[in-house]
Motif scaffolding. Structure first.
Motif, PDB file in Angstrom:
ATOM      1  N   GLU A   6       0.832  -1.206   0.000  1.00  0.00           N
ATOM      2  CA  GLU A   6       0.000   0.000   0.000  1.00  0.00           C
ATOM      3  C   GLU A   6       0.872   1.263   0.000  1.00  0.00           C
ATOM      4  OE1 GLU A   6      -3.512   1.952  -0.299  1.00  0.00           O
ATOM      5  OE2 GLU A   6      -3.385  -0.225  -0.123  1.00  0.00           O
ATOM      6  N   MET A   7       1.945   1.252   0.791  1.00  0.00           N
ATOM      7  CA  MET A   7       2.842   2.412   0.842  1.00  0.00           C
ATOM      8  C   MET A   7       3.571   2.593  -0.483  1.00  0.00           C
ATOM      9  SD  MET A   7       4.292   2.482   4.751  1.00  0.00           S
ATOM     10  CE  MET A   7       4.773   0.773   4.858  1.00  0.00           C
ATOM     11  N   MET A   8       3.880   1.495  -1.183  1.00  0.00           N
ATOM     12  CA  MET A   8       4.493   1.598  -2.512  1.00  0.00           C
ATOM     13  C   MET A   8       3.520   2.242  -3.489  1.00  0.00           C
ATOM     14  SD  MET A   8       6.696  -1.641  -3.685  1.00  0.00           S
ATOM     15  CE  MET A   8       8.406  -1.763  -3.240  1.00  0.00           C
ATOM     16  N   LEU A   9       2.275   1.829  -3.450  1.00  0.00           N
ATOM     17  CA  LEU A   9       1.268   2.392  -4.345  1.00  0.00           C
ATOM     18  C   LEU A   9       0.991   3.861  -4.042  1.00  0.00           C
ATOM     19  CD1 LEU A   9      -1.262  -0.564  -4.524  1.00  0.00           C
ATOM     20  CD2 LEU A   9       0.305   0.208  -6.312  1.00  0.00           C
ATOM     21  N   GLU A  15       8.727   1.983  -6.445  1.00  0.00           N
ATOM     22  CA  GLU A  15       8.048   0.790  -6.924  1.00  0.00           C
ATOM     23  C   GLU A  15       9.013  -0.187  -7.590  1.00  0.00           C
ATOM     24  OE1 GLU A  15       5.123   1.451  -9.946  1.00  0.00           O
ATOM     25  OE2 GLU A  15       6.420   2.790 -11.065  1.00  0.00           O
ATOM     26  N   GLY A  16      10.238   0.255  -7.882  1.00  0.00           N
ATOM     27  CA  GLY A  16      11.222  -0.617  -8.507  1.00  0.00           C
ATOM     28  C   GLY A  16      12.069  -1.388  -7.517  1.00  0.00           C
ATOM     29  N   CYS A  17      12.608  -0.682  -6.526  1.00  0.00           N
ATOM     30  CA  CYS A  17      13.551  -1.328  -5.603  1.00  0.00           C
ATOM     31  C   CYS A  17      13.109  -1.280  -4.138  1.00  0.00           C
ATOM     32  CB  CYS A  17      14.930  -0.699  -5.736  1.00  0.00           C
ATOM     33  SG  CYS A  17      15.021   1.012  -5.185  1.00  0.00           S
ATOM     34  N   GLN A  29       5.851   5.830  -7.661  1.00  0.00           N
ATOM     35  CA  GLN A  29       6.970   6.526  -8.294  1.00  0.00           C
ATOM     36  C   GLN A  29       8.244   5.726  -8.109  1.00  0.00           C
ATOM     37  OE1 GLN A  29       7.411  10.407  -6.591  1.00  0.00           O
ATOM     38  NE2 GLN A  29       7.218   9.702  -4.510  1.00  0.00           N
ATOM     39  N   ARG A  30       9.291   6.111  -8.806  1.00  0.00           N
ATOM     40  CA  ARG A  30      10.580   5.415  -8.745  1.00  0.00           C
ATOM     41  C   ARG A  30      11.678   6.370  -8.282  1.00  0.00           C
ATOM     42  NH1 ARG A  30      10.737   0.445 -11.637  1.00  0.00           N
ATOM     43  NH2 ARG A  30       8.805   0.098 -12.744  1.00  0.00           N
ATOM     44  N   CYS A  31      12.718   5.790  -7.701  1.00  0.00           N
ATOM     45  CA  CYS A  31      13.877   6.578  -7.271  1.00  0.00           C
ATOM     46  C   CYS A  31      14.730   6.925  -8.494  1.00  0.00           C
ATOM     47  CB  CYS A  31      14.694   5.797  -6.248  1.00  0.00           C
ATOM     48  SG  CYS A  31      15.463   4.296  -6.901  1.00  0.00           S
TER      49      CYS A  31
END
Length: 50
Positions: A6-9, A15-17, A29-31
């Motif tokens: 949920e925190m990733m979404l 969302e990648g690593c 989002q992604r770093c």
């Protein structure tokens, strides 16, 4: 769904690593490192197709 997913979404984690990005923004989002890797992968794919 798990709390971590949920925190990733919500954009709190990449969302990648899965690295912590800060406060939730409301969307995934992604770093910087993952964004750079995506760009490199796309360039390698383009070069390989020629």
């Amino acid at each position: 769904m798990g709390e971590y997913a949920e925190m990733m979404l919500e954009g709190e984690f990449c969302e990648g690593c899965g690295v912590y990005l800060g406060d939730a923004c409301g969307y995934p989002q992604r770093c910087v490192e993952c964004e750079e890797q995506i760009a490199i992968d796309e360039l390698e794919k383009e070069i390989g197709q020629k």
